[in-house]
Design a protein around this motif. Sequence first.
Motif, mmCIF file in Angstrom:
data_model
loop_
_atom_site.group_PDB
_atom_site.id
_atom_site.type_symbol
_atom_site.label_atom_id
_atom_site.label_comp_id
_atom_site.label_asym_id
_atom_site.label_seq_id
_atom_site.Cartn_x
_atom_site.Cartn_y
_atom_site.Cartn_z
ATOM 1 N N PRO A 119 0.824 -1.204 0.000
ATOM 2 C CA PRO A 119 0.000 0.000 0.000
ATOM 3 C C PRO A 119 0.862 1.259 0.000
ATOM 4 O O PRO A 119 2.005 1.242 0.455
ATOM 5 N N SER A 120 0.291 2.338 -0.497
ATOM 6 C CA SER A 120 0.926 3.647 -0.378
ATOM 7 C C SER A 120 0.814 4.090 1.073
ATOM 8 O O SER A 120 -0.099 3.663 1.786
ATOM 9 N N PRO A 121 1.716 4.953 1.543
ATOM 10 C CA PRO A 121 1.658 5.390 2.948
ATOM 11 C C PRO A 121 0.303 5.985 3.349
ATOM 12 O O PRO A 121 -0.155 5.784 4.469
ATOM 13 N N LYS A 122 -0.364 6.669 2.448
ATOM 14 C CA LYS A 122 -1.653 7.295 2.783
ATOM 15 C C LYS A 122 -2.761 6.270 3.015
ATOM 16 O O LYS A 122 -3.811 6.598 3.561
ATOM 17 N N THR A 123 -2.528 5.040 2.644
ATOM 18 C CA THR A 123 -3.554 4.003 2.735
ATOM 19 C C THR A 123 -3.903 3.647 4.179
ATOM 20 O O THR A 123 -5.048 3.336 4.485
ATOM 21 N N ASP A 124 -2.928 3.688 5.072
ATOM 22 C CA ASP A 124 -3.183 3.299 6.461
ATOM 23 C C ASP A 124 -4.301 4.118 7.093
ATOM 24 O O ASP A 124 -5.125 3.584 7.846
ATOM 25 N N THR A 125 -4.360 5.404 6.806
ATOM 26 C CA THR A 125 -5.413 6.251 7.360
ATOM 27 C C THR A 125 -6.775 5.787 6.866
ATOM 28 O O THR A 125 -7.717 5.640 7.652
ATOM 29 N N LEU A 126 -6.880 5.535 5.572
ATOM 30 C CA LEU A 126 -8.142 5.064 5.009
ATOM 31 C C LEU A 126 -8.526 3.700 5.580
ATOM 32 O O LEU A 126 -9.687 3.471 5.937
ATOM 33 N N LEU A 127 -7.569 2.784 5.688
ATOM 34 C CA LEU A 127 -7.858 1.454 6.227
ATOM 35 C C LEU A 127 -8.314 1.531 7.683
ATOM 36 O O LEU A 127 -9.203 0.780 8.100
ATOM 37 N N ALA A 128 -7.719 2.427 8.460
ATOM 38 C CA ALA A 128 -8.131 2.595 9.863
ATOM 39 C C ALA A 128 -9.588 3.045 9.948
ATOM 40 O O ALA A 128 -10.349 2.563 10.799
ATOM 41 N N ILE A 129 -9.987 3.942 9.069
ATOM 42 C CA ILE A 129 -11.384 4.404 9.040
ATOM 43 C C ILE A 129 -12.311 3.258 8.642
ATOM 44 O O ILE A 129 -13.349 3.032 9.276
ATOM 45 N N LEU A 130 -11.932 2.517 7.599
ATOM 46 C CA LEU A 130 -12.752 1.391 7.147
ATOM 47 C C LEU A 130 -12.865 0.312 8.221
ATOM 48 O O LEU A 130 -13.917 -0.318 8.377
ATOM 49 N N LYS A 131 -11.795 0.136 9.000
ATOM 50 C CA LYS A 131 -11.828 -0.845 10.086
ATOM 51 C C LYS A 131 -12.787 -0.390 11.183
ATOM 52 O O LYS A 131 -13.569 -1.181 11.703
#
Length: 183
Positions: A119-131
């Motif tokens: 993943p790109s570094p910005k993906t973690d923020t989006l994944l945290a929200i989706l989680k």
Amino acid sequence: MTFLDKYLQQKRIKMAAKYIPSGSTVLDIGCHQGELFRALGKKLHYGWGIDPLLQQEVSTGNFSLVKGFFPDDWRTAAKVNCICMLAVLEHIPLLLQQQIAVTCAQLLTQDGLIIITVPSPKTDTLLAILKRLRLIKGMSLEEHYGFDPNSIPAVFGQAGFTLLAHRKFQLGFNNVYLLKKTF
């Protein structure tokens, strides 16, 4: 896995499959339940997979899966012409990545390929929200440590790999790297 987890996994598999030559022998590090091999179908000559979360070992006519961590638990001496790590490298500490790259070089045939998605570094923020919204299970987000995808060419370059291609996909939230063993 949720529907969205499976969808994202299938997108990574589809991207990797584009680069796997027909008739390949493939090692899938972080194989989950062997979805890559099932997707490859007749394109796959034989596949070996390893995953620490594998529920049970599997052996079919054209692939086998073992439970464990790569490279520590890898016991198969067979050479392969393609290695895949789909959404795996971002879970592995940087210090261990060099060992993985060296072991991959030993297992690959001359001119063998490594396909890596991260993943790109910005993906973690989006994944945290989706989680938090319970749309995904989390994909072991707690193991992500700020991994920089730009480190891949250098880490694997030290082990004898040349970068053939790098591209972003899934609206820039994912990266695919194609590297070739050159010595």
